[in-house]
Design an enzyme around this catalytic site. Structure first.
Site, PDB file in Angstrom:
ATOM      1  N   GLY A  13     -37.723 -46.237 -76.615  1.00 13.53           N
ATOM      2  CA  GLY A  13     -39.072 -45.736 -76.834  1.00 13.53           C
ATOM      3  C   GLY A  13     -39.277 -44.382 -76.204  1.00 13.53           C
ATOM      4  N   ALA A  14     -38.234 -43.535 -76.285  1.00 15.00           N
ATOM      5  CA  ALA A  14     -38.229 -42.279 -75.531  1.00 15.00           C
ATOM      6  C   ALA A  14     -38.861 -41.106 -76.274  1.00 15.00           C
ATOM      7  CB  ALA A  14     -36.793 -41.912 -75.153  1.00 15.00           C
ATOM      8  N   ARG A  38     -36.900 -44.090 -82.792  1.00 11.92           N
ATOM      9  CA  ARG A  38     -36.721 -43.914 -84.236  1.00 11.92           C
ATOM     10  C   ARG A  38     -36.964 -42.469 -84.670  1.00 11.92           C
ATOM     11  NH1 ARG A  38     -40.779 -48.214 -86.619  1.00 11.92           N
ATOM     12  NH2 ARG A  38     -41.982 -47.329 -84.900  1.00 11.92           N
ATOM     13  N   ASP A  58     -33.540 -47.902 -83.921  1.00 12.21           N
ATOM     14  CA  ASP A  58     -34.640 -48.843 -84.077  1.00 12.21           C
ATOM     15  C   ASP A  58     -34.266 -50.088 -83.281  1.00 12.21           C
ATOM     16  OD1 ASP A  58     -36.528 -50.719 -84.845  1.00 12.21           O
ATOM     17  OD2 ASP A  58     -36.440 -50.235 -86.973  1.00 12.21           O
ATOM     18  N   VAL A  59     -35.017 -50.401 -82.243  1.00 15.72           N
ATOM     19  CA  VAL A  59     -34.653 -51.526 -81.375  1.00 15.72           C
ATOM     20  C   VAL A  59     -34.672 -52.858 -82.112  1.00 15.72           C
ATOM     21  CG1 VAL A  59     -35.367 -50.394 -79.242  1.00 15.72           C
ATOM     22  CG2 VAL A  59     -37.039 -51.754 -80.537  1.00 15.72           C
ATOM     23  N   ASN A  80     -38.255 -50.021 -72.583  1.00 13.33           N
ATOM     24  CA  ASN A  80     -39.638 -49.558 -72.662  1.00 13.33           C
ATOM     25  C   ASN A  80     -40.258 -49.695 -74.048  1.00 13.33           C
ATOM     26  OD1 ASN A  80     -42.055 -47.708 -71.990  1.00 13.33           O
ATOM     27  ND2 ASN A  80     -40.968 -46.553 -73.591  1.00 13.33           N
ATOM     28  N   TYR A 145     -50.623 -59.664 -77.809  1.00 14.97           N
ATOM     29  CA  TYR A 145     -49.926 -58.683 -76.973  1.00 14.97           C
ATOM     30  C   TYR A 145     -49.650 -59.274 -75.588  1.00 14.97           C
ATOM     31  CZ  TYR A 145     -48.904 -54.283 -74.573  1.00 14.97           C
ATOM     32  OH  TYR A 145     -48.314 -53.279 -73.833  1.00 14.97           O
ATOM     33  N   LYS A 149     -45.982 -59.805 -73.535  1.00 16.62           N
ATOM     34  CA  LYS A 149     -45.708 -59.232 -72.214  1.00 16.62           C
ATOM     35  C   LYS A 149     -45.556 -60.322 -71.161  1.00 16.62           C
ATOM     36  CE  LYS A 149     -45.447 -54.990 -73.432  1.00 16.62           C
ATOM     37  NZ  LYS A 149     -44.130 -54.303 -73.342  1.00 16.62           N
TER      38      LYS A 149
END
Length: 250
Positions: A13-14, A38, A58-59, A80, A145, A149
């Site tokens: 997610g950088a 991505r 893409d994770v 992340n 969500y 988490k």
């Protein structure tokens, strides 16, 4: 773990927010950073500015994640990448929103860990940093969500147990409100998004979280920061609420 040019880190997610800030902060320490996301155009710009290595990934692509783990051994994983959908209510959430949120926030994080851990265990060193949320720790009206988490919160605790004697550290970072693109993806309705985001308080910066992550991974080997909760000074969680049910007497 001493951070230097011999240290390799993967940050997912950088392309924006906490991930981008973490890639920048680790590069400032001399770390060899694989910045994964991505959006390759953003990663290329980040690479030009910091010297990180852009990785279009893409994770949710399980084969690509596993392949990267085998090809590029890393000392640090900053898990992340994540998103939030259907923040309004579970019963109005679309099935696709549920699947996307769970797959991105939970399944992809698990597979990313699976991809890098064998190498860490073989080398006898490594650090897994999972970016969670205060929604994992406190009840809030965002069940989908929060559930994802919450899974990451439990994952961190249990993974520490599984890795006893392996020489690998595990850290959970639990941020509160951070200025980022999160709500642009999470909330489609402009009016609702504005209501959520305009708090008239000073939110955290992505760099605040990035500096905390660097502190954790740069701490002496004997130190494992198991969990760090970071919230704005003007934001608190917890307490009791009383909301009358209007249909009680009908």
């Amino acid at each position: 773990m001493t951070l230097d040019r011999n240290t390799k880190a993967l940050v997912t997610g950088a392309s924006s927010g906490i991930g981008e800030a973490t890639a920048r902060a680790l590069r400032a320490k001399g770390v060899r950073v694989y910045a994964a996301a991505r959006r390759l155009d953003r990663l290329k710009k980040l690479a030009e500015e910091t010297g990180c290595i852009p990785v279009q990934l893409d994770v949710r692509d399980r084969e690509a994640v596993m392949a990267f783990g085998k090809e590029q051994p890393v000392d640090i994983l900053v898990n992340n990448a994540g998103l939030g959908r259907a923040l309004g209510a579970m019963w109005t959430a679309g099935l696709e929103d549920i699947e996307t949120t769970v797959d991105t926030n939970v399944t992809a994080a698990l597979i990313m860990i699976k991809a890098v851990l064998p190498g860490m265990i073989e080398r006898g060193r490594g650090h897994i940093v999972n970016v969670s949320s205060v929604t994992a720790l406190y009840p809030l009206p965002m069940a989908l969500y929060g559930a994802t988490k919450g899974a990451i919160h439990k994952l961190c605790r249990d993974l520490r147990q599984e890795l006893q004697g392996a020489g690998i550290r595990v850290t959970e970072i639990s941020p509160g409100r951070v200025i980022s693109e999160f709500y642009n993806v999470a909330v489609d309705d402009d009016e609702q998004r504005q209501k959520i985001t305009e708090t008239h308080c000073e939110d955290l910066l992505a760099s605040d979280i990035a500096h905390a992550i660097v502190y954790c991974v740069d701490a002496p080997w004997r130190v494992n920061v198991s969990q760090m909760e970071i919230v704005p000074t003007e934001q608190t969680y917890g307490g009791a609420q009383f909301v009358p049910f209007k249909g009680r007497d009908s």
